[in-house]
Design an enzyme around this catalytic site. Sequence first.
Site, mmCIF file in Angstrom:
data_model
loop_
_atom_site.group_PDB
_atom_site.id
_atom_site.type_symbol
_atom_site.label_atom_id
_atom_site.label_comp_id
_atom_site.label_asym_id
_atom_site.label_seq_id
_atom_site.Cartn_x
_atom_site.Cartn_y
_atom_site.Cartn_z
ATOM 1 N N GLY A 150 -1.400 2.785 3.501
ATOM 2 C CA GLY A 150 -0.716 4.059 3.671
ATOM 3 C C GLY A 150 -1.679 5.044 4.289
ATOM 4 N N GLY A 151 -1.241 6.289 4.450
ATOM 5 C CA GLY A 151 -2.104 7.305 5.031
ATOM 6 C C GLY A 151 -3.326 7.535 4.166
ATOM 7 N N VAL A 203 -3.881 -0.931 -0.306
ATOM 8 C CA VAL A 203 -3.649 -1.632 -1.560
ATOM 9 C C VAL A 203 -3.946 -3.108 -1.363
ATOM 10 C CG1 VAL A 203 -2.010 -2.124 -3.387
ATOM 11 C CG2 VAL A 203 -1.858 0.005 -2.124
ATOM 12 N N LYS A 263 -6.059 -0.202 -5.584
ATOM 13 C CA LYS A 263 -5.765 0.826 -4.600
ATOM 14 C C LYS A 263 -7.074 1.480 -4.184
ATOM 15 C CE LYS A 263 -2.143 3.839 -3.703
ATOM 16 N NZ LYS A 263 -0.809 4.158 -4.109
ATOM 17 N N ASP A 297 3.555 14.032 -6.495
ATOM 18 C CA ASP A 297 3.965 13.329 -5.275
ATOM 19 C C ASP A 297 5.023 12.280 -5.584
ATOM 20 O OD1 ASP A 297 4.083 12.539 -2.648
ATOM 21 O OD2 ASP A 297 2.263 11.325 -2.710
#
Length: 930
Positions: free
Chosen positions: A667-668, A672, A686, A786
Amino acid sequence: MASQKEKPLSANAAASQHSFQVILMAIILMLVSSCLAPSASAVEQEAEALLNWKASLDNTSLSLLSSWVGNSTCNWDGIGCNNIRSITHVNLTGSGLRGTLHSFSFSSFPSLLSLNLSHNSISGTIPSEIGFLKSLQILDLSENNLNGSIPHEVGLLGNLTILSLHNNELSGNIPLEICMLNSLSVIHIEKNNLTGSIPESIGNLSNLNVLDLGENNFSGSIPSSIGNLTKLKELYLMGNQLTGTIPNEVGKLKFLTRLGLVNNRLNGSLPSELSNLKFLKHLVLSGNNLSGNIPPDLCSGGLLEMFTAHNNQLTGLMPTSLRNCNSLVRLRLERNQLTGNINEEFGIYPKLAYVDLSYNRFYGELSENWGECQNLQSLKLSNNRISGRVPQFEGSIQLHILDLSSNNLTGTIPRQLGRLTSLFNLNLGDNKLSGSVPPEIGMLTNLQQLNLAANDFNGPIPEQLDGCRELLNLNLSKNKFSESIPLQMGSMQTLQVLDLSQNSLMREIPPQLGQLVKLEALNLSHNELSGLVPYTFDNMLSLTVIDLSFNHLEGPLPNNKAFLEASAVAFENNTGLCGNATGLNACPPETRGGKKGSKSVIFIIVFVLAILFFAFVVFGILWVRCYSQEAQNENQFAVWSYDGRLEYEDIIEATEEFNSKYCVGVGGNASVYKAELQTGRIVAVKKLHIVQDSGVANFKAFESEVRTLSEIRHRNILKLYGFCSHPQHPLLVYDFIEGGSLENILTDENHAIKFGWIERVNVVKDVANALSYMHHDCSPAILHRDISSKNILLDLEYGAYVSDFGTAKLLKADTSNWTSFAGTFGYSAPELAYTMETNEKCDVYSFGVVALEVIMGKHPGDLISYFLSLSLTSTAQPIQLKDVLDPRLSPPGNHVVEKVVTVLNLAFACLRTNPQSRPTMQQISNELLF
Ligand SMILES: *[C@@H]1O[C@H](CO)[C@@H](O)[C@H](O)[C@H]1NC(C)=O
Ligand SMILES: *[C@@H]1O[C@H](CO)[C@@H](O)[C@H](O)[C@H]1NC(C)=O
Ligand SMILES: *[C@@H]1O[C@H](CO)[C@@H](O)[C@H](O)[C@H]1NC(C)=O
């Protein structure tokens, strides 16, 4: 009947005709190659072939192939051409393709040089027609679901340099034809189910640089012809069932940098020819049955960084070359039969980070030189015969784990150890250490494990130990500690296990111990403790194991499930304990508290106590029935989290230093990785990418929050096992959830259809429960910051797990307009545009978006403002239910529709512009208790 009989016959015939087929294929190839110059029709043929294949793929997976229309193949995504417009490259890695290769017309691409379909969901077998790609140099089909065997026709690809088929479900043997492909430089076929032996003829591949056959089921021995692969740099055969010895010919691979043979059944000794490998950096041989001595000159090139040979039968001394091997970073030789004087065999290693020599026969004294290993993080020397004193480890300021247990160490603990503030596991148990424990141990503020058991320590337990604010497990048993238990111990709120048994502790148990609400096991047996068991123990709700035996205690037991359920052994040999536990006498009514009062007051107290007790027993029985399963898991969790940072090493190993092949998502803000630890546990790791200027203060806050999070156990919150606080990329280690994220399931047509209304309502409920717990049952409240469909994971039964609590605080969104804004666009509350201040109501808003998304089957997008305007203006049309239901499902039946409507109404309430008028998560969670 007749046709049934024929089947085996025709199968036999096919087998015997096999070599004939290969010859036939070669003839066809020659015919095809005679018409080389591509005509307009050849270009059209290529286009048609690709479009036919596209049409055969699962149509949910084609969003990336939208440019594939018309005839201009050279402009299509993923396609490259030569100057006469013939296709030379097909690169569709990670394009979400789902389907087979059976409709791929291989014969239509005579000019193809590179075919890369890696990281997709392609299933079925590899068609034998692959042999038509006679120009092919690179074939990468890795990370798919291909099964069946590797076709012999791969042997027709005479120009192949890279063959990458790893991470599939391929079975069968390595086709011998591959060993004729002299141009091959890279073979990656690891992580399949391949069987048979490694062919002798592999020695023909004289241009090979990388050979990875790891994690298959190969058996037999390593062929000595491997020595002919003189250009080899990396050789991995780990995780197979290889037997026999390591061939001496390995010594001919003079450019070898990495040799991985772990977890096979190799025996015999390490060939001394390994000393010829001057470029060797990684030599990993653990988990075999290797015996004999370690060769004298393993570090002859001065580049050796990692040498692991644990769990073998190695004997003899450490070679002197390792003593001077400055490049060493990791050394793992635990569980062998190595011997030698530890003082003489080891030098000073500036880069050394991890050493495990436990369970060997090293003797001698520990030198102060260890203190000069400035990068040392783990030193494990337990279960040897080491004597002398504990060194001061003066410069080892990064030391996390120091395990010198089960040796013959004498003397006292040096006060200087108090300076090692990075320590989180200090184990000096089972030695002959003596004197009093220096109060400086209390300066180890990061310590999680402290084991001083089975020594000769005396004097009082230092009250300063309460400075170890992170301590989970304290074991001081089997010493000669005297005086009373310091009341300061009551402030060690993180403690989960406290063992003070077999000492000479006296006087009363301080009531402050009752404040240890996280304590799970308490052992005070075999001391001189007297008086009553404090009332305050009623509050120790986590307690499951208790032992008070062999003391002078008296009076009633506390009202606590651990005491009520303990066996009589836990209380035996005391002066006069009484109560309702098995094997104890009932208490006379006035004992507890010892206060005198009028008979009626006593009667009322006894009556109330009896009712309370009855309620407690009923509750206890329910508790045991509902949670016995969970308690077992928690226990496992406890043991596991003890090793918090220790797993960092395992993780490095399990992911081969974050090799991309273990990466399951990027992801940004994070990558992972899926890691299978040596214990067999599968975890998601992560790795966060931290923005450079995010600041140390920020990081500290994050760190403390993560610590809190790792102690939280809720059914719908992804279990956080631990984390590693590397400042640039901290790691978070979570449970691995098989199903995938809510977002993935909603966007995948096949999945979304199976994800019915009841399951969807339950997912919303689960998420609400998780958020309600974090907002209202934790003190201080923990915000997520988030919430989005990306952060909600579903298991195979659609149970939901909210992940990434608090992580957003540390990470900055990369959108330039929102520099200091945490959260995901489209989910964050509108007030965040003008205020930095986040509170519970921001999570509530994001929850509303997710709830709508679950019901609608997609992100509500602009409809959010539309819905809001509707709810404000009374003249507007009321929202029609059918407008917001996921059209891929048939409408909910009578019994579910009401629940869906409740979810929608709550979702709308959560989206209100004014934060104050949004409901709390607690209200929402209660509303959803249908
Ligand atoms: C390996 O090389 C040796 C000598 O160079 C040769 O005799 C042998 O045939 C080769 N083996 C293979 C399998 O290529
Ligand atoms: C390991 O090797 C020893 C001899 O060195 C042998 O006795 C033993 O059976 C082997 N163990 C296994 C599991 O192969
Ligand atoms: C408590 O400690 C004693 C002595 O150290 C040990 O024998 C006993 O098994 C322990 N009790 C429990 C419940 O573990």
